[in-house]
Design an enzyme around this catalytic site. Sequence first.
Site, short mmCIF file in Angstrom:
data_model
loop_
_atom_site.label_atom_id
_atom_site.label_comp_id
_atom_site.label_asym_id
_atom_site.label_seq_id
_atom_site.Cartn_x
_atom_site.Cartn_y
_atom_site.Cartn_z
CE LYS A 137 -4.08 -1.92 2.29
NZ LYS A 137 -5.02 -1.82 3.42
CG ASP A 175 -7.82 0.69 3.68
OD1 ASP A 175 -8.73 -0.09 3.33
OD2 ASP A 175 -6.61 0.42 3.50
P1 NAP Z 1 0.77 -4.82 9.20
O1 NAP Z 1 1.12 -3.55 8.53
O2 NAP Z 1 1.54 -6.05 8.91
O3 NAP Z 1 0.78 -4.55 10.81
C1 NAP Z 1 0.58 -5.60 11.71
C2 NAP Z 1 0.44 -5.03 13.13
O4 NAP Z 1 0.14 -6.13 14.02
C3 NAP Z 1 1.70 -4.38 13.67
O5 NAP Z 1 1.35 -3.31 14.52
C4 NAP Z 1 2.35 -5.53 14.44
O6 NAP Z 1 3.22 -5.11 15.48
C5 NAP Z 1 1.13 -6.15 15.06
N1 NAP Z 1 1.38 -7.54 15.47
C6 NAP Z 1 1.61 -8.60 14.67
N2 NAP Z 1 1.78 -9.71 15.41
C7 NAP Z 1 1.65 -9.33 16.71
C8 NAP Z 1 1.72 -10.04 17.95
N3 NAP Z 1 1.97 -11.35 18.01
N4 NAP Z 1 1.53 -9.33 19.10
C9 NAP Z 1 1.28 -8.01 19.05
N5 NAP Z 1 1.21 -7.28 17.91
C10 NAP Z 1 1.39 -7.95 16.76
O7 NAP Z 1 -0.75 -5.21 8.90
P2 NAP Z 1 -2.01 -4.23 8.64
O8 NAP Z 1 -2.20 -4.01 7.20
O9 NAP Z 1 -1.87 -3.05 9.53
O10 NAP Z 1 -3.22 -5.20 9.11
C11 NAP Z 1 -3.41 -5.50 10.48
C12 NAP Z 1 -4.70 -6.30 10.63
O11 NAP Z 1 -5.81 -5.50 10.22
C13 NAP Z 1 -4.73 -7.58 9.77
O12 NAP Z 1 -5.34 -8.62 10.50
C14 NAP Z 1 -5.61 -7.19 8.60
O13 NAP Z 1 -6.32 -8.29 8.07
C15 NAP Z 1 -6.58 -6.23 9.27
N6 NAP Z 1 -7.13 -5.27 8.29
C16 NAP Z 1 -8.48 -5.12 8.24
C17 NAP Z 1 -9.03 -4.25 7.33
C18 NAP Z 1 -10.52 -4.09 7.28
O14 NAP Z 1 -11.00 -3.50 6.30
N7 NAP Z 1 -11.25 -4.56 8.27
C19 NAP Z 1 -8.22 -3.50 6.46
C20 NAP Z 1 -6.84 -3.68 6.54
C21 NAP Z 1 -6.30 -4.57 7.47
P3 NAP Z 1 4.79 -4.89 15.17
O15 NAP Z 1 4.90 -3.50 14.62
O16 NAP Z 1 5.42 -5.05 16.50
O17 NAP Z 1 5.21 -5.95 14.19
#
Ligand code: NAP
Length: 284
Positions: free
Chosen positions: A66, A102
């Site tokens: 993105k 988003d």
């Molecule tokens: P991302 O950029 O990969 O970020 C992942 C986040 O999760 C980071 O803050 C990471 O922390 C944290 N994390 C991962 N594993 C963890 C753990 N074991 N304990 C604590 N924190 C942890 O992903 P993203 O795009 O932001 O997406 C995050 C989630 O939102 C996903 O599940 C995705 O499917 C969902 N999402 C939903 C929508 C919707 O429309 N509903 C849209 C986009 C995303 P660190 O920085 O420490 O790695």
Amino acid sequence: MTKFVALLGYPLGHSLSLSFQQAAFDYYHLDIRYQVWETEPAQLEAAVNQLRHPTSLGANVTIPHKERVLPLLDELDKLAIQIGAANVIVNRDGRLLGYNTDAPAFIKALREDGGFEPSNKRVVMLGAGGVARAAGFALVKERVNSLAIINRTFERAEELALSLKGKAGDIKIIALPWSETELGEALSNCDLLVNCTSVGMKHSSMEGQSPLEARFIPKDALVYDLVYNPIETPLLREAKIAGACTLGGLAMLVYQGAASFELWTQMKAPVDIMFMAAKQALKG
Ligand code: NAP
């Protein structure tokens, strides 16, 4: 001539977007195929250039592209520039335009499905990745009272807080480390808790886990988990035990997709059809 829309991301397992976008195209009998293009970072530029083809309407962009897709596009809308990320590409006669749907979808779901008015509220956000950036920006734009960002990797929380502060005026924005003390204190005073981490997501190593236990969750808060698979996430279960109101991530996902559909086709998105298809795909 059959047209296409692509989904660019890596890795891409089973895609919910494929289910509900194709359902929307089929609802209007449009000769359009939604195609899942698993695209490694090194292939991103070539994949984006294929979107200039006359049969392409554009694409959705997801993790991890993105942000890095921005310099490959010809034009960006204001929101994509402000957030620094695009999740939609539109092909207009070979020129590629980038949009972010988003952030508005995050707020639309919060208001319409969560019944929550964010202005002047105290918010705690878990996570500092891609979706946290869009959610944080949207919350600042809606003039929340305060925003505490808590992330496993503290430096990312600090970096996000710093970038939002420039747009925040008098909104209090703080970054906190992920510790019981900090969590307990921040959460005891919040109106809205947003989970932007991937903890609890099905088919991941964190499936079945909640980022928080019920004892941390204030019963008067709304708990908004952006994880959409499963529909009732472990965090939402903990929130219910605590007596809090809950909102899952499916509405946001469908609304960002509906806004994408409208940008590609200039037609009104059949949101109910898209919701039904998404729920069906989740059950499957
Ligand atoms: P991302 O950029 O990969 O970020 C992942 C986040 O999760 C980071 O803050 C990471 O922390 C944290 N994390 C991962 N594993 C963890 C753990 N074991 N304990 C604590 N924190 C942890 O992903 P993203 O795009 O932001 O997406 C995050 C989630 O939102 C996903 O599940 C995705 O499917 C969902 N999402 C939903 C929508 C919707 O429309 N509903 C849209 C986009 C995303 P660190 O920085 O420490 O790695």
